[in-house]
Enzyme design. Structure first.
Site, short mmCIF file in Angstrom:
data_model
loop_
_atom_site.label_atom_id
_atom_site.label_comp_id
_atom_site.label_asym_id
_atom_site.label_seq_id
_atom_site.Cartn_x
_atom_site.Cartn_y
_atom_site.Cartn_z
N ARG A 38 0.92 -1.32 0.05
CA ARG A 38 0.05 -0.06 0.06
C ARG A 38 1.06 1.36 -0.01
NH1 ARG A 38 -5.34 -1.53 3.55
NH2 ARG A 38 -6.27 -2.55 2.06
N LYS A 199 -17.17 -16.91 3.34
CA LYS A 199 -18.62 -16.89 3.63
C LYS A 199 -19.42 -16.33 2.45
CE LYS A 199 -18.65 -14.86 7.49
NZ LYS A 199 -19.12 -14.44 8.86
#
Ligand code: ADP
Ligand code: MG
Length: 396
Positions: A38, A199
């Protein structure tokens, strides 16, 4: 709508407030920076502004200090790392607003770089309080947002400051928006989307949106188990979200009715427990032994994926195909990463764990675009407008 960038506005000699996403992973205990992607990702914007003789006032959040000063979440070590990349010292202010910040800004000469202290030491940042945004904005004359990873949040430093200063995109923000916009808006076809991870509930909106855009959808990882169960497979102790079985069914029906192939795993690497050194076995998805669980896609699934991807011109991938943090269950994800690296197509990879895997495999350079956003990338793929992007000036 296209957004103005740092090239579209006069920054020469100006104080430029730059929102960056320096929320880097830190080692517990030592505070060592574990991954500086980053930081590297915003170097082009910083170099450009330095070249223009701007005085750079960088601001970022780091971690979750929840509105108070947390010593281990100070940004000084990040300023030091940035300084190493730039080959010049980067000053670190002890606060992001107020007298200390102002003094540090006043000391800047053209080309100098200052990193303000962690924005989230102030609760007003996440609450997007106008007073705080105004104080922050007073430190610059132009606002450049290069923090794509924070663009899905309407915070003072992403959305609020744009009410006080002309706001444009940095080069990283521009690149992220361009790649993702093109993929979901106007992709070279065929366009395939591969979604994995833990999920289904995290990514249901992504699946729904991509279903209307992609020519093929592929689902792997833990979330595939819920689809498999909805189809009547016995998946043993595999991670399943029983409250999402209906969502899985409705997505499969929608895919059917739209004529979009939805590929699910046909075989799996199953384990007798959730552990790195578990016993494992490759089985068809219908034959997971009782008490065992699916931990990765199997070789048949990988070869089906390879065939399906062969002619694709655009591929978006988010979410590992298995529990890739255990090397025994990383082969499906690594095999997919390698397949995409070799593909003659626009390849976009996003998601914290997925990107980490691609980096560890040394394949980062072989993707067209490695997205630095986690939540921001997902919300973009959901088709949502990101507040940090919406706040930027539109191109004429
Ligand atoms: P990303 O960060 O790239 O968006 P996610 O956070 O959605 O990815 O998913 C990564 C997680 O998914 C990992 O922690 C991994 O262990 C988990 N996962 C993948 N496949 C399975 C599986 N078959 N069973 C349980 N967990 C899985
Ligand atoms: Mg994750």
């Amino acid at each position: 709508m296209r957004k103005q960038t740092v090239r579209d506005i006069d920054v020469k000699g100006k104080r430029v407030l730059v929102r960056v996403d320096f929320n880097v992973p830190l080692e517990k205990g030592t505070g060592r920076i574990l991954d500086d992607l980053r930081i590297r990702a915003v170097l082009p914007t910083i170099q450009y502004l330095r070249g223009e003789g701007s005085r750079l006032v960088l601001c970022s959040h780091l971690g979750r200090p929840r509105g108070q000063v947390v010593e281990s979440l100070r940004l000084a070590p990040v300023a030091e790392r940035l300084g190493e990349f730039l080959g010049v010292p980067v000053a670190a202010a002890r606060d992001c607003i107020g007298a200390e910040a102002q003094e540090a800004v006043d000391a800047l000469r053209p080309g100098d770089v200052l990193l303000l202290e962690n924005l989230r030491f102030h609760p007003e940042e996440e609450a997007n309080k106008p007073g705080f945004a105004g104080q922050l904005a007073s430190l610059g004359e132009v606002f450049v947002n290069d923090a794509f990873g924070a663009a899905h949040r309407a915070h003072a430093s992403t959305a609020g400051v744009a009410r006080y200063l002309p706001a444009v995109a940095g080069f990283l923000m521009e690149k992220e928006i361009d790649y993702l916009n093109r993929a979901v808006g106007n992709p070279d076809r065929p366009f395939a989307a591969i979604i994995g991870g833990a999920k289904i509930s995290d990514k249901i909106a992504v699946l729904r949106n991509l279903l209307t855009k992609a020519d093929a959808l592929m689902v792997g990882g833990g979330m595939a188990n819920t689809f498999l169960k909805a189809r009547g497979c016995q998946v043993g102790e595999s991670l399943v979200e029983d409250d999402q079985l209906d969502s899985a069914r409705s997505i499969m029906e929608e895919a059917d009715s739209q004529g979009v192939p939805l590929l699910l795993p046909t075989d799996a690497v199953a384990a007798d427990r959730f552990a790195a050194d578990a016993n494992c076995r490759t089985v068809p998805v219908g034959d997971v032994p009782e008490g065992w669980r699916i931990m990765d896609i199997g070789p048949d699934t990988l070869s089906t994926l390879r065939d399906a991807l062969e002619d694709c011109r655009t591929v978006v991938w988010n979410g590992p195909m298995g529990v890739a943090e255990f090397s025994q269950f990383a082969e499906g994800s690594l095999g997919l990463a390698l397949t995409l690296a070799e593909l003659d197509a626009t390849t976009i990879v996003g998601g914290g764990e997925t990107v980490a895997l691609v980096q560890q495999a040394g394949l980062e350079e072989r993707f067209s675009h490695v997205s630095t956003g986690g939540g921001a990338t997902l919300e973009f793929l959901e088709g949502k407008e990101l507040p940090g992007v919406a706040a930027l000036l539109d191109k004429a």
